[in-house]
Design an enzyme around this catalytic site. Sequence first.
Site, PDB file in Angstrom:
ATOM      1  N   HIS A  17      12.239  -2.630   0.812  1.00  0.00           N
ATOM      2  CA  HIS A  17      10.917  -2.270   0.267  1.00  0.00           C
ATOM      3  C   HIS A  17       9.970  -3.429   0.516  1.00  0.00           C
ATOM      4  CE1 HIS A  17       8.551  -0.427  -3.374  1.00  0.00           C
ATOM      5  NE2 HIS A  17       7.729  -0.944  -2.469  1.00  0.00           N
ATOM      6  N   HIS A  19       6.021  -3.914   2.337  1.00  0.00           N
ATOM      7  CA  HIS A  19       4.842  -3.416   3.050  1.00  0.00           C
ATOM      8  C   HIS A  19       4.399  -4.541   3.968  1.00  0.00           C
ATOM      9  CE1 HIS A  19       4.412  -0.037   0.163  1.00  0.00           C
ATOM     10  NE2 HIS A  19       4.976  -0.907  -0.661  1.00  0.00           N
ATOM     11  N   GLU A 200       6.709   4.037 -10.548  1.00  0.00           N
ATOM     12  CA  GLU A 200       6.217   2.650 -10.668  1.00  0.00           C
ATOM     13  C   GLU A 200       5.228   2.643 -11.839  1.00  0.00           C
ATOM     14  OE1 GLU A 200       3.827   1.292  -7.361  1.00  0.00           O
ATOM     15  OE2 GLU A 200       4.115  -0.832  -7.863  1.00  0.00           O
ATOM     16  N   ASP A 278       8.309  -6.169  -1.936  1.00  0.00           N
ATOM     17  CA  ASP A 278       7.136  -5.293  -2.004  1.00  0.00           C
ATOM     18  C   ASP A 278       5.966  -5.872  -1.182  1.00  0.00           C
ATOM     19  OD1 ASP A 278       5.753  -2.997  -2.707  1.00  0.00           O
ATOM     20  OD2 ASP A 278       5.585  -3.457  -4.837  1.00  0.00           O
ATOM     21  N   ASP A 279       5.189  -6.762  -1.762  1.00  0.00           N
ATOM     22  CA  ASP A 279       4.027  -7.376  -1.087  1.00  0.00           C
ATOM     23  C   ASP A 279       4.062  -8.885  -1.365  1.00  0.00           C
ATOM     24  OD1 ASP A 279       2.411  -4.832  -0.313  1.00  0.00           O
ATOM     25  OD2 ASP A 279       2.956  -4.533  -2.411  1.00  0.00           O
TER      26      ASP A 279
HETATM   27  N1  ADE Z   1       1.211  -0.343  -1.352  1.00  0.00           N
HETATM   28  C1  ADE Z   1       1.606  -1.617  -1.226  1.00  0.00           C
HETATM   29  N2  ADE Z   1       2.317  -1.979  -2.301  1.00  0.00           N
HETATM   30  C2  ADE Z   1       2.394  -0.902  -3.120  1.00  0.00           C
HETATM   31  C3  ADE Z   1       2.994  -0.641  -4.364  1.00  0.00           C
HETATM   32  N3  ADE Z   1       3.695  -1.562  -5.028  1.00  0.00           N
HETATM   33  N4  ADE Z   1       2.843   0.578  -4.904  1.00  0.00           N
HETATM   34  C4  ADE Z   1       2.143   1.517  -4.256  1.00  0.00           C
HETATM   35  N5  ADE Z   1       1.559   1.325  -3.081  1.00  0.00           N
HETATM   36  C5  ADE Z   1       1.684   0.122  -2.508  1.00  0.00           C
HETATM   37 ZN    ZN Z   2       5.712  -0.754  -2.569  1.00  0.00          ZN
END
Ligand code: ADE
Ligand code: ZN
Length: 336
Positions: A17, A19, A200, A278-279
């Site tokens: 996971h 992005h 989430e 995630d990010d």
């Molecule tokens: N896009 C990038 N990170 C995200 C996240 N945690 N939830 C939804 N969309 C995303």
């Molecule tokens: Zn995500």
Amino acid sequence: MTDLAPFIAGLPKAELHLHIEGSLEPELMFELAQRNQVAIPYASVEEVRAAYAFSNLQDFLDIYYAGADVLRTRADFHDLAMAYFVRAAADGVIHAEIMFDPQTHTDRGIAFADVIEGLLSAMSMAEAELGLTSSLILSFLRHLSEEAAFATLEAAQPWIDRIAAVGLDSSEVGHPPEKFARVFAAARAQGLKITAHAGEEGPPEYVHQALDLLQTDRIDHGNRALEDPALVARLAAEGMTLTVCPLSNLKLCVVDDLVDHPLDRMLALGLKATVNSDDPAYFGGYVAENYRAVAEARGLTRNDLVTLARNSFTGSFLPPEAVAANLAKLEAYAAM
Ligand code: ADE
Ligand code: ZN
């Protein structure tokens, strides 16, 4: 408590996971802004980092989509992905399944070809130079229409054999999985795997919908499934992988404090949880830092960490032989 950081850094793991646009570090954002003559609303790297205080998902998404505006050329997407692979490899990642949001770019006039070819060239380089394998997850932006998602799947057709899965991300509440049931059915008919962000911020009902209407192979996040015991039992019985993101959950206020993070409760309930970043450029840590921070906050053992890494391989979209080869690396490490 022993310092688990060296054990975690060496632990062979997959990241499921991530992005790729969320791995854009402020330093690279500045470099690309200059390279492409794009104005950004920050005077310094420090000012960018100071802007990364979020109270919910939408707060973050507004800044994340604005940041992506510096990405213009094939070389930009290559450099972005290569920077991620170098950081991931240093964190013990031997396989990464990276999400990309084509609509964030095509809606700005960037060619789909430039996005995906830049990513694919970095993926080849990462395998050759870092021994890190990877695959692509094309994510649809759920705040946009079903029609736009279909157009994106259409634009992806020349590369469909290079795409492992489709996903669903962006603003969750108000955009339930049912909105995209038909486009996911079309993707599934093409042999693509299916994942979706669910639970989430959205309710357990969205996780039910992701399973029933999208027929997901994984659930991204899934935290709020814990509010529904029957759903937990179903996820456990189906062996559904959850791609959990502890530092993201903290930064987006899904949990108030990491000491309250439900990761080990998920494992105790028989859920196949994994740890992911995630990010990472926005949430303060790559995957090893996510393992480390949640291990410290929740008192996880080495066995827990090995279980999480094992889940990352068995929950990947790799073919069984590759899963077995990666598991063998993990078991050899765990036995040392
Ligand atoms: N896009 C990038 N990170 C995200 C996240 N945690 N939830 C939804 N969309 C995303
Ligand atoms: Zn995500």
